[in-house]
Design a protein around this motif. Structure first.
Motif, PDB file in Angstrom:
ATOM      1  N   CYS A 138       0.831  -1.206   0.000  1.00 22.37           N
ATOM      2  CA  CYS A 138       0.000   0.000   0.000  1.00 22.37           C
ATOM      3  C   CYS A 138       0.868   1.260   0.000  1.00 22.37           C
ATOM      4  CB  CYS A 138      -0.975   0.001   1.180  1.00 22.37           C
ATOM      5  SG  CYS A 138      -0.180   0.224   2.754  1.00 22.37           S
ATOM      6  N   CYS A 139       0.243   2.365  -0.353  1.00 17.02           N
ATOM      7  CA  CYS A 139       0.959   3.642  -0.446  1.00 17.02           C
ATOM      8  C   CYS A 139       1.359   4.111   0.952  1.00 17.02           C
ATOM      9  CB  CYS A 139       0.058   4.667  -1.127  1.00 17.02           C
ATOM     10  SG  CYS A 139       0.708   6.339  -1.042  1.00 17.02           S
ATOM     11  N   HIS A 140       2.613   4.508   1.092  1.00 16.68           N
ATOM     12  CA  HIS A 140       3.098   4.981   2.388  1.00 16.68           C
ATOM     13  C   HIS A 140       2.437   6.297   2.792  1.00 16.68           C
ATOM     14  CE1 HIS A 140       6.350   2.275   3.560  1.00 16.68           C
ATOM     15  NE2 HIS A 140       6.617   2.136   2.277  1.00 16.68           N
ATOM     16  N   HIS A 141       1.939   7.018   1.798  1.00 14.66           N
ATOM     17  CA  HIS A 141       1.406   8.352   2.094  1.00 14.66           C
ATOM     18  C   HIS A 141      -0.086   8.336   2.423  1.00 14.66           C
ATOM     19  CE1 HIS A 141       5.258   9.861   0.737  1.00 14.66           C
ATOM     20  NE2 HIS A 141       5.135   9.123  -0.347  1.00 14.66           N
ATOM     21  N   CYS A 142      -0.879   7.629   1.576  1.00 15.23           N
ATOM     22  CA  CYS A 142      -2.329   7.694   1.782  1.00 15.23           C
ATOM     23  C   CYS A 142      -2.955   6.336   2.091  1.00 15.23           C
ATOM     24  CB  CYS A 142      -3.005   8.316   0.557  1.00 15.23           C
ATOM     25  SG  CYS A 142      -3.013   7.223  -0.880  1.00 15.23           S
ATOM     26  N   GLY A 143      -2.138   5.254   2.036  1.00 17.61           N
ATOM     27  CA  GLY A 143      -2.669   3.939   2.378  1.00 17.61           C
ATOM     28  C   GLY A 143      -3.400   3.242   1.237  1.00 17.61           C
ATOM     29  N   SER A 144      -3.489   3.884   0.077  1.00 18.74           N
ATOM     30  CA  SER A 144      -4.177   3.282  -1.065  1.00 18.74           C
ATOM     31  C   SER A 144      -3.452   2.009  -1.531  1.00 18.74           C
ATOM     32  CB  SER A 144      -4.221   4.287  -2.226  1.00 18.74           C
ATOM     33  OG  SER A 144      -4.546   3.625  -3.419  1.00 18.74           O
ATOM     34  N   LEU A 145      -4.236   1.059  -2.046  1.00 14.53           N
ATOM     35  CA  LEU A 145      -3.627  -0.181  -2.557  1.00 14.53           C
ATOM     36  C   LEU A 145      -3.288  -0.075  -4.044  1.00 14.53           C
ATOM     37  CD1 LEU A 145      -5.823  -2.819  -0.718  1.00 14.53           C
ATOM     38  CD2 LEU A 145      -3.403  -2.378  -0.331  1.00 14.53           C
ATOM     39  N   ARG A 161       4.598   4.128  -7.365  1.00 18.90           N
ATOM     40  CA  ARG A 161       3.799   5.339  -7.471  1.00 18.90           C
ATOM     41  C   ARG A 161       2.353   5.008  -7.154  1.00 18.90           C
ATOM     42  NH1 ARG A 161       1.763   8.606 -12.227  1.00 18.90           N
ATOM     43  NH2 ARG A 161       2.059  10.794 -11.662  1.00 18.90           N
ATOM     44  N   CYS A 162       1.750   5.873  -6.386  1.00 19.79           N
ATOM     45  CA  CYS A 162       0.363   5.674  -5.989  1.00 19.79           C
ATOM     46  C   CYS A 162      -0.543   6.303  -7.040  1.00 19.79           C
ATOM     47  CB  CYS A 162       0.135   6.315  -4.631  1.00 19.79           C
ATOM     48  SG  CYS A 162      -1.576   6.316  -4.117  1.00 19.79           S
ATOM     49  N   LYS A 163      -1.520   5.528  -7.531  1.00 20.09           N
ATOM     50  CA  LYS A 163      -2.414   6.055  -8.565  1.00 20.09           C
ATOM     51  C   LYS A 163      -3.413   7.044  -7.979  1.00 20.09           C
ATOM     52  CE  LYS A 163      -2.544   2.318 -11.947  1.00 20.09           C
ATOM     53  NZ  LYS A 163      -3.405   1.227 -12.428  1.00 20.09           N
ATOM     54  N   ASP A 164      -3.597   7.011  -6.675  1.00 21.66           N
ATOM     55  CA  ASP A 164      -4.569   7.911  -6.051  1.00 21.66           C
ATOM     56  C   ASP A 164      -3.963   9.267  -5.685  1.00 21.66           C
ATOM     57  OD1 ASP A 164      -6.792   6.291  -6.269  1.00 21.66           O
ATOM     58  OD2 ASP A 164      -6.220   5.151  -4.481  1.00 21.66           O
ATOM     59  N   CYS A 165      -2.839   9.232  -4.943  1.00 25.72           N
ATOM     60  CA  CYS A 165      -2.268  10.522  -4.525  1.00 25.72           C
ATOM     61  C   CYS A 165      -1.087  10.927  -5.408  1.00 25.72           C
ATOM     62  CB  CYS A 165      -1.872  10.504  -3.053  1.00 25.72           C
ATOM     63  SG  CYS A 165      -0.429   9.509  -2.681  1.00 25.72           S
ATOM     64  N   LEU A 166      -0.728  10.046  -6.344  1.00 24.98           N
ATOM     65  CA  LEU A 166       0.337  10.309  -7.321  1.00 24.98           C
ATOM     66  C   LEU A 166       1.724  10.483  -6.702  1.00 24.98           C
ATOM     67  CD1 LEU A 166      -1.510  12.745  -9.783  1.00 24.98           C
ATOM     68  CD2 LEU A 166      -1.370  10.251  -9.865  1.00 24.98           C
TER      69      LEU A 166
HETATM   70 ZN   LIG Z   1      -1.106   7.405  -2.049  1.00 23.29          ZN
END
Ligand SMILES: [Zn+2]
Length: 321
Positions: free
Chosen positions: A49-56, A71-76
């Motif tokens: 998961c994203c270290h910043h927002c927790g998104s998978l 790279r997180c697709k949600d928070c970029l």
């Molecule tokens: Zn994120």
């Protein structure tokens, strides 16, 4: 697979001098260590998961500073294995495996700096960053018999500037007995199971401090075995455990031979021999890190691999589970 190019390299070796072969061996060893460092960091990443927002919704996104980047697709935002861990921001990650190997051998900062080719100040910083996440890696809900006892370290400001009243290295307490200068280190070991809990306590620890330290370690059916310290009487009352006080007869032998704290006592003496002996005392400020270091090494029977050391340093609990 032996390619022609590699075959040629091997053939050329017969004409190299001894010094060149030595240099080659050093280079190969350094290359292996570098790869081990990056492999350990990549493998240790664990959760995706994203270290910043927790998104998978995380995808691979090239490499940065030798590490796989995501790279997180949600928070970029991008992250790597070290983002948000105590190892973030440290340079020369290719030497992490070498540093882990030195720490597995309980080397001093000077020896570690020498072996890894880093500054002494860097070796010191790395030591503490590598141990920071290990401090809370304690056991929980231990069953069976838990040996508990404290040992005392003389309060030390080693390494701090502006010492109010400098004491000779090693030194002695001014007062006899247990004063504020004596810092208790509680160790609890589940006999025969390898689980070890530890906590640096306040001088003059009370029952409520013990309860706090052992609250998550024990279950109501745990049997806690300890010496005669009255602070332990709070444990059955607050945590529901069974308390077996180790009381020695006049001749020093326990009345019930199975209720002793010898496992903890030998653990303590090894820790004290190392920290007060080879390290000539450590700063009380960092005592919890050193205690965690011993816990990690003992769990891995003094042979943690660089991967195990680095994974633990990143905050994934491999010990006491
Ligand atoms: Zn994120």
């Amino acid at each position: 697979m032996r390619t022609e190019r590699f075959q040629r390299v091997l053939q050329q070796l017969s004409s190299e001098t001894d010094a060149q072969l030595d240099e080659l061996a050093t280079t190969v060893a350094a290359q292996r260590s570098t790869r081990a460092s990056y492999r350990a960091l990549d493998v240790a990443r664990g959760s995706v998961c994203c270290h910043h927002c927790g998104s998978l919704a995380v995808v691979r996104y090239g490499r940065a500073h030798g590490l796989q980047r995501y790279r997180c697709k949600d928070c970029l935002r991008t992250s790597s294995a070290v983002t948000g861990t105590p190892l973030a921001g440290l340079r020369a990650k290719e030497k992490f495996a070498a540093n882990s190997a030195c720490m597995a051998r309980r080397l001093t900062v000077r020896e570690t700096a020498e072996e890894c080719g880093i500054a002494v100040s860097t070796a010191f910083r790395w030591r503490h960053r590598f141990l920071q996440a290990v401090v809370p890696q304690q056991p929980s809900g231990v069953e069976g018999l838990l040996e508990t006892d404290e040992t005392y370290f003389l309060y030390s400001r080693k390494g701090q500037r502006k010492l109010p009243e400098p004491r000779k290295r090693g030194g002695r307490a001014k007062k006899r007995g247990l004063s504020k200068e004596q810092v208790p280190v509680l160790v609890a070991i589940a006999r025969g199971q390898g689980f070890t809990a530890d906590r640096v306590m306040k001088p003059g620890m009370k029952g409520k401090d013990l309860v706090e330290a052992l609250r998550h370690v024990v279950k109501p059916d745990t049997v806690v075995c300890s010496d005669g310290n009255a602070a332990y009487f709070a444990l059955p009352r607050e945590l529901g455990v069974t308390l077996k006080m180790f009381s020695a007869s006049k001749h020093g032998s326990p009345i019930n031979p199975s209720f002793h704290v010898q496992t903890v006592n030998s653990y303590h003496s090894r820790m004290k021999g190392w920290l007060n002996g080879e390290f000539r005392g450590v700063s009380t400020k960092y005592l919890d890190r050193y205690v965690a270091w011993q816990r990690l090494l003992v769990w891995f029977k003094d042979r943690p691999t660089p991967e195990e050391f680095i994974t633990s340093a990143l905050g994934r609990q491999l010990i006491n589970t």
